[in-house]
Design an enzyme around this catalytic site. Structure first.
Site, PDB file in Angstrom:
ATOM      1  N   ARG A  10      -6.401   2.078  -4.198  1.00 34.57           N
ATOM      2  CA  ARG A  10      -5.782   1.361  -3.082  1.00 34.57           C
ATOM      3  C   ARG A  10      -5.267   0.003  -3.547  1.00 34.57           C
ATOM      4  NH1 ARG A  10      -6.236   5.624  -0.903  1.00 34.57           N
ATOM      5  NH2 ARG A  10      -7.408   6.174   0.959  1.00 34.57           N
ATOM      6  N   ARG A  70       0.842  -1.192   0.000  1.00 33.58           N
ATOM      7  CA  ARG A  70       0.000   0.000   0.000  1.00 33.58           C
ATOM      8  C   ARG A  70       0.875   1.239   0.000  1.00 33.58           C
ATOM      9  NH1 ARG A  70      -5.328   1.798   3.273  1.00 33.58           N
ATOM     10  NH2 ARG A  70      -5.200   3.971   2.707  1.00 33.58           N
ATOM     11  N   ASP A  94      -9.770  -2.238   7.078  1.00 35.42           N
ATOM     12  CA  ASP A  94     -10.383  -1.357   8.075  1.00 35.42           C
ATOM     13  C   ASP A  94     -10.986  -2.165   9.210  1.00 35.42           C
ATOM     14  OD1 ASP A  94      -9.840   1.060   6.778  1.00 35.42           O
ATOM     15  OD2 ASP A  94     -11.662   0.947   5.582  1.00 35.42           O
TER      16      ASP A  94
END
Length: 197
Positions: A100, A91, A105
């Protein structure tokens, strides 16, 4: 060791996103003390935020993880592990809501509401979010169909702390707002890889 059920949102739209998310699921399952409890379907989702880019692939996993001595510490440790995996998957820092390589998350950490300063290793690469605290439930999850649809696959009746509604109710509301085509299931997890739906 005490564990807690965490829900992790996965997203990617750079390179072979399907393969990246499959590899990320295996990496999450291999975290110390973790036990993979469920994987949603894989969804194609429209990008959010107005940045022109490819569609995303999104999924959610249910993962039993070490609870830690308290919820803040346990959630912070998981966040550090997620950020480490994002970096391991390449990333890169990009614009807010931009493309991305992988996004992991922390959506929910048991039945806990958490707002705590992020440890340095858990800070976002997104400059706009770098100074934000770790907030669980995730601050945008209740209003994002790309999170709600896969979360609904795993826990439709769950009422996350502070929501006042179930995941299924929130997902139905967002489908009315965003439209049925905003998220489309394209594959299911067979325990090892994605299988076309």
């Amino acid at each position: 060791m005490a564990t807690v059920r965490a829900y992790i949102g996965l997203g990617a739209n750079v390179g072979d996103a399907d393969a990246t998310l499959a590899a990320a699921i295996h990496a999450l399952a291999a975290l110390p003390g973790a036990n993979l409890r469920g994987v949603s379907r894989l969804y194609v989702t429209a990008p959010v935020g107005g940045v022109e880019q490819a569609d995303f692939r999104n999924a959610v996993v249910a993962l039993d993880v070490p609870a830690g001595p308290d919820p803040d510490t346990g959630a912070s440790a998981l966040l550090v592990a997620l950020k480490g995996l994002e970096r391991a998957f390449g990333r890169r820092e990009r614009e807010r809501w931009g493309p991305r390589e992988v996004d992991l998350d922390l959506l929910l950490f048991g039945r806990h509401r958490i707002e705590v300063e992020r440890p340095p290793e858990g800070r976002s690469d997104d400059p706009a979010k770098a100074s934000l605290p770790l907030t669980v439930p995730h601050r945008e999850a209740q209003r994002r169909l790309f999170v709600l649809a896969p979360l609904e696959d795993l826990a439709p009746g769950l009422v996350p702390p502070g929501w006042g509604e179930s995941v299924a109710t929130a997902a139905a509301r967002q489908r009315r707002l965003e439209g049925e085509r905003a998220v489309r299931p394209i594959a299911a997890w067979n325990g090892e890889a994605w299988r076309p739906a």
